[in-house]
Design an enzyme around this catalytic site. Structure first.
Site, PDB file in Angstrom:
ATOM      1  N   ASN A 167       0.850  -1.183   0.000  1.00  0.00           N
ATOM      2  CA  ASN A 167       0.000   0.000   0.000  1.00  0.00           C
ATOM      3  C   ASN A 167       0.885   1.233   0.000  1.00  0.00           C
ATOM      4  OD1 ASN A 167      -2.853   1.048   0.319  1.00  0.00           O
ATOM      5  ND2 ASN A 167      -1.814   2.139   1.970  1.00  0.00           N
ATOM      6  N   GLU A 168       0.781   2.017  -1.066  1.00  0.00           N
ATOM      7  CA  GLU A 168       1.532   3.280  -1.144  1.00  0.00           C
ATOM      8  C   GLU A 168       3.003   3.085  -0.777  1.00  0.00           C
ATOM      9  OE1 GLU A 168      -0.721   6.134   1.157  1.00  0.00           O
ATOM     10  OE2 GLU A 168      -2.079   6.496  -0.529  1.00  0.00           O
ATOM     11  N   GLU A 325      -8.052   5.182  -4.539  1.00  0.00           N
ATOM     12  CA  GLU A 325      -8.581   5.759  -3.294  1.00  0.00           C
ATOM     13  C   GLU A 325      -8.856   7.241  -3.496  1.00  0.00           C
ATOM     14  OE1 GLU A 325      -6.074   5.469   0.157  1.00  0.00           O
ATOM     15  OE2 GLU A 325      -5.464   3.430  -0.313  1.00  0.00           O
ATOM     16  N   GLU A 373      -7.772   6.388  12.170  1.00  0.00           N
ATOM     17  CA  GLU A 373      -8.518   6.981  11.062  1.00  0.00           C
ATOM     18  C   GLU A 373     -10.025   7.018  11.303  1.00  0.00           C
ATOM     19  OE1 GLU A 373      -5.443   6.339   7.403  1.00  0.00           O
ATOM     20  OE2 GLU A 373      -6.805   4.673   7.810  1.00  0.00           O
ATOM     21  N   HIS A 376     -12.071   9.675   9.600  1.00  0.00           N
ATOM     22  CA  HIS A 376     -12.013   9.723   8.137  1.00  0.00           C
ATOM     23  C   HIS A 376     -13.385   9.360   7.579  1.00  0.00           C
ATOM     24  CE1 HIS A 376     -10.560   9.024   4.063  1.00  0.00           C
ATOM     25  NE2 HIS A 376      -9.355   9.409   4.417  1.00  0.00           N
TER      26      HIS A 376
HETATM   27  C1  GAL Z   1      -4.101   6.656   2.128  1.00  0.00           C
HETATM   28  C2  GAL Z   1      -3.895   5.204   2.564  1.00  0.00           C
HETATM   29  C3  GAL Z   1      -5.142   4.616   3.178  1.00  0.00           C
HETATM   30  C4  GAL Z   1      -5.718   5.559   4.187  1.00  0.00           C
HETATM   31  C5  GAL Z   1      -5.960   6.885   3.531  1.00  0.00           C
HETATM   32  C6  GAL Z   1      -6.587   7.904   4.436  1.00  0.00           C
HETATM   33  O1  GAL Z   1      -2.906   7.304   1.933  1.00  0.00           O
HETATM   34  O2  GAL Z   1      -3.499   4.424   1.461  1.00  0.00           O
HETATM   35  O3  GAL Z   1      -4.812   3.396   3.776  1.00  0.00           O
HETATM   36  O4  GAL Z   1      -4.822   5.708   5.231  1.00  0.00           O
HETATM   37  O5  GAL Z   1      -4.748   7.411   3.081  1.00  0.00           O
HETATM   38  O6  GAL Z   1      -6.791   9.126   3.759  1.00  0.00           O
END
Ligand code: GAL
Length: 698
Positions: A167-168, A325, A373, A376
């Site tokens: 992931n990233e 995302e 998170e 979020h």
């Molecule tokens: C991204 C990440 C996700 C989540 C998201 C929150 O950078 O890949 O897992 O953390 O941010 O905005």
């Protein structure tokens, strides 16, 4: 595991529709799904609501290594088996992640040598994510093992349509300075230079007596009492980006071997991650996917969204890509996490789609109750289904199938802008002539001008052929390789129009100044020299007016007028001496008063413009306007400010216009076509209500 055919599987070779996901031949809608954070009885509700929302793809398992391998070498896949079967039965496809972004706590305990170390030598803690050294052999082995396990178990699962590696990459552990990383850096340097003498030469180690007599003497650029060798820093950034790429390749190769035919991606962070050189990753992924988060507090942040989407399309070589995302509303990690306004979720989603995305995926499906998170936003908010966000999610899910005709069509771009991570790195190392030199700021300002003029941008690597474009804009190319300089020269000589901004063409790939005076790599092309940089004080401005002085080597007169209004620059001025270029605007005051500020050089069949100060997007209007005239580019008519227009073309001759109204008033557009969503025909005029989007087959 259930083996019934998957509901959404389509023939991998569906004619003319080779989308990014051969097994999911439609626009993908959904997001990250973390069911492991919920009791299993909630999963049934998830599935029901996903179907209500039109979700057809979820990314699962991203952070689940500790659950899948609770102790080293012992695996528990039961819950994931049940989940994948459940998704399959519901007709929801799965993008299955290798969970390697967060090694389990046992790994951290067992391998203290694999911990992430910052440039001050501080070992960083766990309980977060990506807290591991990317060069660690133990991490390499452990991540390969869990990847193999997943690939063997799920390769043939009918829900699987895509692998999501990690992931990233490099998101928060881009650079590690531990002893393992130092040794890996030395190996990388040995490969690059072969002989120590070549490294000493490339790094200019005669400066400050930094000469190396043994490879073992070389360290990563740790925090030091003063500026560390810039060539060493550049190589460390290259090494680090390559290290993450090697980690990706390891997983991808396992997945290709054990799960042939299922594409592998990893989510990029284009335009927002400085430390990964995505040009080098472009051909390594089977499909490019990107994460984008709106800069909530910035005015007109949809322009930044468009820039990131255009850069993603460039890294995807113009092919369709996946929006992996974005957020339905607020994120949780910006200083002030503004909620999206009604309609913004849809506008943002369709903005990505307009520029080549073939998916609308969010982080995340269901808002998390606990963890970092929990504030979020999600597709399914804490408040459940009686919420504005949920209603907008459901509405968008219902709309997307009507936009299917966009799939596989090409975005039509008018202009190329050059983007280069190495140049970004170089520009922002220590001890530049001004701390106000800012790579991304320049990219964004020029992009904004082009966006406001209704022009669509393709980004390009500086060494890639540019002949398809009538205009090429170079907002910042401090580090310019000889190959890039030659590429630009050839482009202009062949009839192209080029516009270059200040402090470009200055150094080579080792941060050594191109000899013979500034801007060494682009001097002949631009037809000028820069005798001296004149950075301005904080807040100081300079005025620009029509060129009057007849300077040696210049010829005022034949140049298209830029407009006589006075423009204001800041941050930077220069002593420009034309050597064939014509001054178009001059400095009226400030340290460069009387000298050319904007010039135009005719070379072969083309023209090379130079802008020697910082103009904001408004100030750039007349300058770019003049360059458009040279390039024969006519910004489209009738686009009101704040209205975004993107044109697409299909291989079958079909044409589409996507219009996004980012303003709070209704606008009228001159256009003829059929609205894909409502089926209405528009003849000559389209009314676009405030905040609305129209997709027309024209
Ligand atoms: C991204 C990440 C996700 C989540 C998201 C929150 O950078 O890949 O897992 O953390 O941010 O905005």
């Amino acid at each position: 595991m259930s083996q019934t055919p998957h509901l959404v599987v389509a023939a991998a070779d569906a004619p003319g529709r080779a989308g990014p996901l051969p097994r999911l031949d439609r626009l993908a809608y959904g997001g990250d799904y973390n069911p492991e954070q919920w009791p299993e009885h909630v999963w049934a509700e998830d599935v029901e609501l996903m179907r209500t929302a039109g979700v057809n793809l979820v990314s699962v398992g991203i952070f689940s290594w500790a659950l899948l391998e609770p102790a080293e070498g012992s695996f528990e896949f039961g819950w994931l088996d049940r989940l994948l079967d459940l998704m399959h039965e519901a007709g929801i496809a799965v993008d299955l992640a290798t969970p390697t972004a967060v090694p389990p706590a046992w790994f951290r305990r067992r391998h203290p040598e694999a911990r992430l170390v910052d440039r001050h030598g501080t070992t960083l803690g766990g309980g977060a994510r990506q807290s591991f050294c990317p060069s660690s052999p133990a991490y390499g082995e452990a991540s390969a093992r869990i990847t193999e396990q997943l690939a063997r178990r799920y390769a043939d699962h009918p829900a699987l349509v895509l692998w999501h590696s990690h992931n990233e990459y490099g998101g928060v552990n881009a650079l590690c300075y531990c002893d393992t990383s130092a040794a890996a850096f030395r190996d990388w340097l040995r490969d690059r230079y072969g002989e120590l003498a070549r490294l000493n030469d490339a790094w200019g180690t005669t400066f400050w007596g930094q000469r190396y007599g043994d490879w073992a003497e070389i360290e990563p650029p740790l925090a030091a009492p003063t500026a560390v060798n810039p060539a060493q820093q550049l190589d460390f950034l290259r090494f680090s980006s390559d290290t993450h790429l090697a980690n990706f390749r390891r997983e991808r190769d396992i997945l290709h071997r054990l799960s042939p035919g299922v594409p592998v991606t990893t989510n990029f962070m284009l335009a927002n991650c400085k430390t990964i050189d995505y040009w080098r990753w472009a051909d390594e992924v089977d499909v490019v996917s990107n994460d984008h988060y709106l800069r909530a507090e910035e005015p007109d942040n949809h322009i930044e969204l468009a820039m990131c989407a255009d850069l993603t399309r460039a890294v995807a070589s113009g092919r369709p890509w996946l929006l992996m995302e974005h957020s339905t509303s607020a994120v949780n990690w910006q200083p002030r996490n503004l909620a999206k306004r009604p309609g913004e979720l849809r506008r943002n989603s369709l903005g990505h789609l307009a520029r080549g995305a073939e998916s609308v995926l969010f982080f995340q499906w269901r808002a998390a109750r606990f963890g970092a998170e929990k504030f979020h936003s999600a597709m399914l908010p804490h408040g459940g289904t009686d919420t504005r966000v949920w209603r907008e999610v459901v509405a968008l899910g219902a709309e997307l199938p009507r936009l299917e005709p966009l799939r596989g069509t090409r975005v039509l771009a008018d202009v190329a802008m050059l983007w280069d991570w190495e140049s970004w790195w170089g520009l922002e190392l220590d001890w530049r002539p001004s701390v106000d030199l800012d790579y991304r700021e320049r990219m964004a300002a020029y992009y904004e001008r082009l966006w406001r003029d209704g022009l669509t941008v393709d980004f390009a690597h500086p060494e890639r052929p540019l002949d398809d474009y009538r205009l090429v804009v170079v907002p910042s190319l401090y580090l310019t390789t000889p190959a890039a300089a030659e590429n630009l020269r050839r482009y202009v000589a062949g009839g192209g129009t080029l516009l270059v901004s200040y402090f470009s063409g200055i150094v080579d790939g080792n941060d050594a100044i191109h000899p013979g005076g500034f801007p060494g790599a682009l001097r002949d092309l631009l037809g000028l020299t820069v005798e001296e940089f004149l950075p301005l004080r904080a807040g100081e401005t300079v005025r620009l007016g029509p060129a009057t002085a007849d300077l040696p080597g210049s010829s005022v007169g034949s140049t298209p007028p830029v407009g006589s209004e006075s423009l204001v620059g800041d941050v930077w001025a220069e002593v420009v001496s034309p050597r064939g270029a014509e001054p178009v605007l001059s400095y009226s005051d400030g340290p460069a008063a009387g000298r050319p500020a904007v010039t135009r050089h005719t070379l072969g069949a083309g023209h090379a413009w130079y802008v020697s100060t910082r103009l904001d997007a408004a100030g750039l209007a007349p300058v770019l306007g003049a360059a458009y005239r040279d390039a024969g580019l006519v910004p489209p008519d009738g686009a009101a400010d704040g209205v975004e227009l993107v044109r697409r073309a299909g291989a079958d001759g079909s044409r589409f216009l996507i219009a996004l109204n980012h303003t709070d008033r209704e606008v009228e557009l001159p256009a003829t076509g059929v609205d894909l969503v409502h089926g209405t025909r528009h003849d000559g005029v389209v009314r676009l209500p405030a905040g609305d989007v129209r997709v027309l087959r024209t």
